[in-house]
Design a protein around this motif. Structure first.
Motif, PDB file in Angstrom:
ATOM      1  N   ALA A   1       0.852  -1.189   0.000  1.00  0.00           N
ATOM      2  CA  ALA A   1       0.000   0.000   0.000  1.00  0.00           C
ATOM      3  C   ALA A   1       0.880   1.228   0.000  1.00  0.00           C
ATOM      4  CB  ALA A   1      -0.911   0.022   1.216  1.00  0.00           C
ATOM      5  N   PRO A   2       0.736   2.115  -0.973  1.00  0.00           N
ATOM      6  CA  PRO A   2       1.602   3.288  -0.992  1.00  0.00           C
ATOM      7  C   PRO A   2       1.249   4.311   0.075  1.00  0.00           C
ATOM      8  CG  PRO A   2      -0.005   3.402  -2.759  1.00  0.00           C
ATOM      9  CD  PRO A   2      -0.196   2.072  -2.096  1.00  0.00           C
ATOM     10  N   LEU A   3      -0.012   4.332   0.538  1.00  0.00           N
ATOM     11  CA  LEU A   3      -0.463   5.358   1.465  1.00  0.00           C
ATOM     12  C   LEU A   3      -1.273   4.724   2.584  1.00  0.00           C
ATOM     13  CD1 LEU A   3      -1.660   7.902  -1.239  1.00  0.00           C
ATOM     14  CD2 LEU A   3       0.456   8.039   0.069  1.00  0.00           C
ATOM     15  N   VAL A   4      -0.824   4.910   3.814  1.00  0.00           N
ATOM     16  CA  VAL A   4      -1.507   4.338   4.975  1.00  0.00           C
ATOM     17  C   VAL A   4      -1.580   5.407   6.052  1.00  0.00           C
ATOM     18  CG1 VAL A   4      -1.534   2.484   6.681  1.00  0.00           C
ATOM     19  CG2 VAL A   4      -0.535   2.076   4.441  1.00  0.00           C
ATOM     20  N   THR A   5      -2.724   5.537   6.707  1.00  0.00           N
ATOM     21  CA  THR A   5      -2.853   6.458   7.823  1.00  0.00           C
ATOM     22  C   THR A   5      -3.850   5.901   8.815  1.00  0.00           C
ATOM     23  OG1 THR A   5      -3.161   8.790   8.420  1.00  0.00           O
ATOM     24  CG2 THR A   5      -4.748   7.842   6.863  1.00  0.00           C
ATOM     25  N   GLU A   6      -3.957   6.558   9.966  1.00  0.00           N
ATOM     26  CA  GLU A   6      -4.874   6.119  11.018  1.00  0.00           C
ATOM     27  C   GLU A   6      -5.918   7.200  11.261  1.00  0.00           C
ATOM     28  OE1 GLU A   6      -4.892   4.942  15.785  1.00  0.00           O
ATOM     29  OE2 GLU A   6      -3.000   5.175  14.717  1.00  0.00           O
ATOM     30  N   VAL A   7      -7.164   6.766  11.361  1.00  0.00           N
ATOM     31  CA  VAL A   7      -8.269   7.675  11.678  1.00  0.00           C
ATOM     32  C   VAL A   7      -9.170   6.971  12.682  1.00  0.00           C
ATOM     33  CG1 VAL A   7     -10.207   9.027  10.816  1.00  0.00           C
ATOM     34  CG2 VAL A   7      -8.202   8.673   9.355  1.00  0.00           C
ATOM     35  N   ASP A   8      -9.336   7.592  13.845  1.00  0.00           N
ATOM     36  CA  ASP A   8     -10.249   7.073  14.870  1.00  0.00           C
ATOM     37  C   ASP A   8      -9.979   5.604  15.223  1.00  0.00           C
ATOM     38  OD1 ASP A   8     -11.520   9.548  14.868  1.00  0.00           O
ATOM     39  OD2 ASP A   8     -12.975   8.931  13.350  1.00  0.00           O
ATOM     40  N   GLY A   9      -8.706   5.259  15.365  1.00  0.00           N
ATOM     41  CA  GLY A   9      -8.352   3.914  15.811  1.00  0.00           C
ATOM     42  C   GLY A   9      -8.342   2.858  14.734  1.00  0.00           C
ATOM     43  N   LEU A  10      -8.614   3.221  13.487  1.00  0.00           N
ATOM     44  CA  LEU A  10      -8.555   2.271  12.375  1.00  0.00           C
ATOM     45  C   LEU A  10      -7.468   2.696  11.401  1.00  0.00           C
ATOM     46  CD1 LEU A  10     -12.315   1.640  11.441  1.00  0.00           C
ATOM     47  CD2 LEU A  10     -10.806   0.146  12.762  1.00  0.00           C
ATOM     48  N   LEU A  11      -6.857   1.720  10.750  1.00  0.00           N
ATOM     49  CA  LEU A  11      -5.923   2.019   9.682  1.00  0.00           C
ATOM     50  C   LEU A  11      -6.678   2.086   8.365  1.00  0.00           C
ATOM     51  CD1 LEU A  11      -2.888  -0.297  10.517  1.00  0.00           C
ATOM     52  CD2 LEU A  11      -3.137   2.134  11.003  1.00  0.00           C
ATOM     53  N   TYR A  12      -6.289   3.033   7.528  1.00  0.00           N
ATOM     54  CA  TYR A  12      -6.872   3.143   6.192  1.00  0.00           C
ATOM     55  C   TYR A  12      -5.748   3.138   5.163  1.00  0.00           C
ATOM     56  CZ  TYR A  12     -11.373   4.325   8.260  1.00  0.00           C
ATOM     57  OH  TYR A  12     -12.547   4.278   8.964  1.00  0.00           O
ATOM     58  N   ALA A  13      -5.884   2.287   4.165  1.00  0.00           N
ATOM     59  CA  ALA A  13      -4.943   2.251   3.052  1.00  0.00           C
ATOM     60  C   ALA A  13      -5.657   2.730   1.794  1.00  0.00           C
ATOM     61  CB  ALA A  13      -4.418   0.831   2.847  1.00  0.00           C
ATOM     62  N   ILE A  14      -4.982   3.564   1.029  1.00  0.00           N
ATOM     63  CA  ILE A  14      -5.500   4.021  -0.257  1.00  0.00           C
ATOM     64  C   ILE A  14      -4.706   3.283  -1.326  1.00  0.00           C
ATOM     65  CG2 ILE A  14      -5.823   6.014  -1.764  1.00  0.00           C
ATOM     66  CD1 ILE A  14      -6.021   7.740   0.731  1.00  0.00           C
ATOM     67  N   VAL A  15      -5.383   2.361  -2.010  1.00  0.00           N
ATOM     68  CA  VAL A  15      -4.704   1.399  -2.874  1.00  0.00           C
ATOM     69  C   VAL A  15      -5.124   1.607  -4.329  1.00  0.00           C
ATOM     70  CG1 VAL A  15      -4.243  -1.047  -3.268  1.00  0.00           C
ATOM     71  CG2 VAL A  15      -4.793  -0.241  -0.959  1.00  0.00           C
ATOM     72  N   PRO A  16      -4.171   1.814  -5.236  1.00  0.00           N
ATOM     73  CA  PRO A  16      -4.521   1.883  -6.660  1.00  0.00           C
ATOM     74  C   PRO A  16      -5.204   0.592  -7.098  1.00  0.00           C
ATOM     75  CG  PRO A  16      -2.262   2.619  -6.302  1.00  0.00           C
ATOM     76  CD  PRO A  16      -2.733   2.036  -5.007  1.00  0.00           C
ATOM     77  N   VAL A  17      -6.156   0.715  -8.002  1.00  0.00           N
ATOM     78  CA  VAL A  17      -6.939  -0.454  -8.414  1.00  0.00           C
ATOM     79  C   VAL A  17      -6.055  -1.565  -8.964  1.00  0.00           C
ATOM     80  CG1 VAL A  17      -8.647  -1.249 -10.086  1.00  0.00           C
ATOM     81  CG2 VAL A  17      -9.065   0.824  -8.802  1.00  0.00           C
ATOM     82  N   ASP A  18      -5.022  -1.209  -9.719  1.00  0.00           N
ATOM     83  CA  ASP A  18      -4.189  -2.260 -10.311  1.00  0.00           C
ATOM     84  C   ASP A  18      -3.306  -2.964  -9.279  1.00  0.00           C
ATOM     85  OD1 ASP A  18      -2.480  -0.180  -9.798  1.00  0.00           O
ATOM     86  OD2 ASP A  18      -1.799   0.090 -11.851  1.00  0.00           O
ATOM     87  N   SER A  19      -3.261  -2.441  -8.039  1.00  0.00           N
ATOM     88  CA  SER A  19      -2.500  -3.107  -6.975  1.00  0.00           C
ATOM     89  C   SER A  19      -3.405  -3.859  -5.992  1.00  0.00           C
ATOM     90  CB  SER A  19      -1.670  -2.076  -6.193  1.00  0.00           C
ATOM     91  OG  SER A  19      -0.773  -1.392  -7.023  1.00  0.00           O
TER      92      SER A  19
END
Length: 511
Positions: A335-353
């Motif tokens: 995952a190129p981009l990972v962050t935390e919001v309100d105790g959860l991790l969120y990854a923003i993943v390109p569709v081809d990955s």
């Protein structure tokens, strides 16, 4: 081009103090050392180090020479920079006057200043890379020239951060270290048995390790410390014992490298904080997608938002577990981009990955409990919608309504449809019909007929699959269903009854 004031700011007040800087400071192009014979070639934009200036008169003459050649600044040791005559000469010449803190090594300062200039050059000429990403490699080459041996710069965990040229003249242990970007375990064990890492922790200035029986060449090692903290170490592969003067020069480079490591750490920390801020803004719909795309060099999309729950929020080490997981995901899962919001991790993943990322999450589950819900592919500006879908899918996973550990919002549409129907109707949905009597029977008798009915409805005509979901034999399932019908007198042949019961049971599980 970086100017004098920016150079002073980047080096820091620990080493430099600006006695005088013009309102429009000159850009800095190079660093030169003023020779004692006065024949130094000074050019426009140079930082001139007054190494040979011993008196105020020497400093004044050098300042006038700097002004004539439009040098950026003259750097001198106390008390020269505070002398009235020297300051007056600097103002007349339009040349900045910088005081170098007493006790600072000129050699260290040259290395540090060149690193700052190279760092600034990276920012201008290498927009695709992280600013300053090459400074440690240049520093390694500079230190290698001082000790006349190939050098690696390593962090406190023996990970290789940079290495100099001439590594082909070393030994298999060094080649493996550079290739693997850390000291191999077997090699580390040999150095540990010789007390190398113990000596590093004690703060020895230099550590010499003679050639080992397996052919591993000698090493000269210098700890990298600043403020009492061990930041890492420098390792030189040498042919044998090193002359005292050269070993001392190698050790003198340690504080300069320490400053580079601290700058690198601060830069990485600031960059990570900024990326996290931009990502949270995108996910919450409060940030500018155009600004985020420009700062993080992102394409318009499409992307999937993946909500990842790594650990029970009540666990005492929950934050540490999430941080460790975020680092592993960013480095190993893809995952190129990972962050935390309100105790959860969120990854923003390109569709081809996405496929590779999903496989990586399944593997990551080996590290502990993990469930992840993915939203639909969207453009960068629509990430809040994908995040909402990811959160909804994660909720279905937690409720046991879809199978995990990773679920895709688009592939769980059937359950999502029933869930939305059940939730939107309201909490009073479960109070209608015969379901209440079945729940009361379970509560009074310790039976499990509500779950039995749920799985029977989810697997119509397939008692084996329903039994597997309940971890019971198909015959046990059939027996329980006969009891359910006896208690409630439900007409399960009616499709509307089955649909209504399933909606009630989903609402019951969700709420």
């Amino acid at each position: 081009m970086i100017d004098v004031r920016s150079v002073v700011d980047r080096v820091g007040t620990t080493l430099l103090h600006a006695s005088y800087v013009p309102d429009k400071p000159r850009g800095v192009s190079d660093v030169v050392i003023a020779e004692p014979d006065g024949r130094t070639q000074i050019g426009s934009g140079d930082l001139v180090l007054a190494v040979a200036a011993n008196t105020a008169a020497d400093a004044v003459r050098l300042t006038e020479q700097c002004g004539a050649q439009e040098a950026a600044a003259l750097l001198c040791k106390p008390p020269l920079a505070k002398r009235v005559g020297v300051q007056r000469a600097a103002r007349q010449a339009g040349t900045a006057l910088i005081e170098v803190r007493a006790g600072t090594s000129w050699t260290q300062l040259v290395l540090l200043l060149r690193g700052v200039l190279d760092d600034a050059s990276d920012e201008v000429h290498a927009p695709e890379g992280e600013p300053g990403s090459a400074d440690l490699f240049r520093m390694a080459d500079a230190v290698a020239a001082v000790v006349d041996a190939p050098v690696t710069i390593e962090d406190a965990n023996s990970r290789v951060l940079a290495y100099s040229a001439r590594q082909d003249r070393t030994d298999p242990a060094r080649v493996s270290t550079v290739m693997g970007r850390r000291i191999p375990n077997d090699v580390m064990a040999k150095f540990r048995s010789r007390g190398v890492f113990r000596d590093l922790s004690k703060g020895k200035q230099t550590i010499y390790v003679p050639e080992q029986p397996d052919g591993t060449l000698p090493r000269l090692i210098v700890p990298i410390r600043l403020g009492g903290e061990l930041l890492g170490s420098m390792w030189a592969v040498v042919p044998g014992p090193v002359a005292e003067e050269r070993a001392a020069a190698f050790a003198d480079a340690g504080p300069v490298v320490a400053l580079q490591l601290l700058r690198r750490r601060a830069r990485a920390g600031a960059r990570q904080a900024r990326v996290a801020e931009l990502l949270r803004g995108l996910l919450q719909g409060t940030g500018s997608s155009k600004l985020a795309a420009a700062e993080m060099d992102l394409v318009a999309g499409p992307y999937r938002v993946v909500a990842i729950d790594a650990v029970n929020a009540e666990a005492p080490d929950a934050e540490g577990v999430r941080l460790a997981l975020a680092e592993r995901i960013a480095r190993g899962v893809g995952a190129p981009l990972v962050t935390e919001v309100d105790g959860l991790l969120y990854a923003i993943v390109p569709v081809d990955s996405w496929s590779r990322f999903r496989e990586g999450l399944a593997t990551e589950r080996n590290h502990g409990s993990l469930v992840a819900g993915a939203g639909e592919p969207v453009g960068l500006a629509e990430l809040p919608r994908s995040r909402g879908q990811a959160d909804e899918t994660l909720g279905l996973l937690h409720a046991g309504l879809v199978a995990g550990p990773v679920a895709d919002h688009g592939q769980a549409w059937q359950v999502l449809t029933l869930h939305r129907l059940a939730v939107n109707v309201g909490s009073g949905l479960t109070e209608l019909g015969p379901l209440e009597s079945l729940r009361a029977h379970d509560s009074a008798n310790g039976t499990n007929y509500v779950d039995t009915l749920y799985e029977w409805l989810r697997h119509p005509g397939d008692p084996r699959a329903a039994g597997e979901a309940l971890c019971i034999h198909p015959n046990t399932l059939r027996y329980r269903m006969r009891k359910v019908l006896a208690i409630t007198e439900i007409d399960l042949d009616d499709p509307d009854t089955r649909l209504a019961l399933l909606a009630q049971l989903i609402a019951l599980r969700w709420n």
